[in-house]
Write an enzyme that holds these catalytic residues in place. Structure first.
Site, mmCIF file in Angstrom:
data_model
loop_
_atom_site.group_PDB
_atom_site.id
_atom_site.type_symbol
_atom_site.label_atom_id
_atom_site.label_comp_id
_atom_site.label_asym_id
_atom_site.label_seq_id
_atom_site.Cartn_x
_atom_site.Cartn_y
_atom_site.Cartn_z
ATOM 1 N N ARG A 50 0.845 -1.218 0.000
ATOM 2 C CA ARG A 50 0.000 0.000 0.000
ATOM 3 C C ARG A 50 0.868 1.252 0.000
ATOM 4 O O ARG A 50 0.547 2.239 -0.658
ATOM 5 C CB ARG A 50 -0.960 -0.017 1.197
ATOM 6 C CG ARG A 50 -1.925 1.158 1.181
ATOM 7 C CD ARG A 50 -3.027 1.028 2.209
ATOM 8 N NE ARG A 50 -2.524 1.075 3.572
ATOM 9 C CZ ARG A 50 -3.271 0.847 4.658
ATOM 10 N NH1 ARG A 50 -4.553 0.541 4.533
ATOM 11 N NH2 ARG A 50 -2.757 0.906 5.868
ATOM 12 N N LYS A 149 -2.495 7.271 1.660
ATOM 13 C CA LYS A 149 -2.283 7.372 3.109
ATOM 14 C C LYS A 149 -1.166 8.395 3.327
ATOM 15 O O LYS A 149 -0.003 8.054 3.560
ATOM 16 C CB LYS A 149 -1.932 5.993 3.678
ATOM 17 C CG LYS A 149 -2.298 5.882 5.135
ATOM 18 C CD LYS A 149 -2.427 4.459 5.578
ATOM 19 C CE LYS A 149 -2.411 4.330 7.072
ATOM 20 N NZ LYS A 149 -3.401 5.130 7.780
ATOM 21 N N GLU A 182 -16.098 6.465 5.728
ATOM 22 C CA GLU A 182 -15.352 5.696 6.728
ATOM 23 C C GLU A 182 -15.259 6.551 7.983
ATOM 24 O O GLU A 182 -15.881 7.611 8.060
ATOM 25 C CB GLU A 182 -13.958 5.340 6.209
ATOM 26 C CG GLU A 182 -13.112 6.559 5.866
ATOM 27 C CD GLU A 182 -11.686 6.226 5.445
ATOM 28 O OE1 GLU A 182 -11.222 5.112 5.714
ATOM 29 O OE2 GLU A 182 -11.051 7.112 4.852
HETATM 30 N N1 PMP Z 1 -9.248 4.657 7.309
HETATM 31 C C1 PMP Z 1 -8.321 5.567 7.610
HETATM 32 C C2 PMP Z 1 -8.567 6.986 7.277
HETATM 33 C C3 PMP Z 1 -7.127 5.177 8.234
HETATM 34 O O1 PMP Z 1 -6.192 6.079 8.519
HETATM 35 C C4 PMP Z 1 -6.919 3.819 8.533
HETATM 36 C C5 PMP Z 1 -5.652 3.327 9.172
HETATM 37 N N2 PMP Z 1 -5.296 4.016 10.303
HETATM 38 C C6 PMP Z 1 -7.939 2.908 8.228
HETATM 39 C C7 PMP Z 1 -9.080 3.364 7.604
HETATM 40 C C8 PMP Z 1 -7.792 1.443 8.534
HETATM 41 O O2 PMP Z 1 -6.838 0.869 7.689
HETATM 42 P P1 PMP Z 1 -5.975 -0.391 8.110
HETATM 43 O O3 PMP Z 1 -6.919 -1.483 8.421
HETATM 44 O O4 PMP Z 1 -5.131 -0.679 6.915
HETATM 45 O O5 PMP Z 1 -5.158 0.002 9.298
#
Ligand code: PMP
Length: 290
Positions: A50, A149, A182
């Site tokens: 990622r 990210k 989200e």
């Molecule tokens: N959404 C956002 C905005 C995030 O920053 C994160 C991770 N901190 C997630 C969802 C969850 O992603 P992951 O399961 O890959 O940690």
């Protein structure tokens, strides 16, 4: 604590970066939050993949290969003698001038911090948490794509402040069209009539690694996980709701915008997936110590 910066380890108080680093000046950089359980780094390849995708999309050339990044992360865990850890991998654009131009930055910096994190109190996992929708909407794909990210998390920070002001620890962010995207640092799922539903990435969700794991775990038990646009109506009519993230893991949600979800307790499907997830973290991952 020993912190990795560009190939060297520093004590916490000596771990510093330049005030001219564009990560600081403009939020120009990327990060990953990764966990290690019982001496194994969970889904490390997925996190590094990622990071590569984020890097490609902002035209940042990672100074380390996937192999080198893996080795650096393992070395940081070893330096700190960690078996269970929360690892923060940060890549900044590097030192540049006071102008925006990333071409003036000579070399991206890689920082690795390996420590511990407790995102939410244990009671949230046992009794469920309450969250609210907030006025700040998720970034538009055409502005700052939520799939990246990046170190520019102000969109999420503002939503978090609004949640905190409303007496909650986490916020549901809608997109500009009013669909659920989200939360500020977690993906969201609902359970309705036995099916698992989560917003598609096109709704403004991050491609969450925990989200992906949960979808695979659901499939193992023959449960369908569907990516579907969701509105607040769908949330209010859900049988169960939970959030997923590397730091949060799976956390049940029992109240949204003051309304009780389902029977107001962490649901059966949620609890089942929490147990499956916990079991998986114990047996898979990149070993830190041979
Ligand atoms: N959404 C956002 C905005 C995030 O920053 C994160 C991770 N901190 C997630 C969802 C969850 O992603 P992951 O399961 O890959 O940690």
């Amino acid at each position: 604590m020993k912190i990795y910066i560009d190939g060297k380890f520093y004590n916490e108080r000596d771990a510093k970066i330049s005030v001219f680093d564009h990560g600081l000046l403009y939020g120009d950089g990327l990060f990953e939050g990764i966990r290690a359980y019982q001496g194994r780094i969970f889904k490390l390849k997925e996190h590094i993949d990622r990071l590569h995708c984020s890097a490609r999309s902002i035209l940042l050339r990672l100074p380390l290969t996937s192999r080198e990044l893996t080795a650096a992360i393992i070395a940081t865990c070893r330096q700190n003698r960690l078996r269970d850890a929360y690892i923060r991998l940060v890549v900044t654009r590097g030192i540049g001038t006071l102008g925006l131009n990333p071409n003036r930055c000579k070399r991206p910096s890689v920082i690795i911090i390996a420590g511990k994190i407790t995102l939410y109190p244990a009671a949230f996992y046992e009794r469920g948490m309450e969250i609210i929708t907030v006025p700040t909407t998720r970034n538009l794909h055409s502005a700052l794509n939520p799939a990246i990210k990046s170190l520019n998390y102000l969109n999420n920070v503002l939503a978090k402040i609004e949640a905190n002001n409303g007496g909650c620890e986490e916020a549901i962010m809608l997109n500009a069209e009013g669909f659920v995207a989200e939360c500020t640092g977690d993906n969201l799922f609902i359970v309705k009539d036995g099916r698992l539903l989560t917003p598609p990435l096109s709704a403004g969700a991050l491609y969450g690694i925990t989200r992906q794991v949960v979808m695979e775990l659901a499939a193992e038990t023959g449960r369908k996980a569907i990516e579907s646009n969701l509105t607040r109506y769908d949330l209010f009519n859900a049988d169960e709701c939970f959030l997923t993230g590397t730091a949060a893991e799976l956390v049940p949600v029992v109240k949204i915008d003051g309304r009780v979800i389902g029977n107001g307790k962490p649901g059966r499907v949620t609890r089942g997936l929490m147990a499956q997830y916990r079991a998986l973290t114990k047996v898979s991952g990149e070993p830190i110590y041979d």
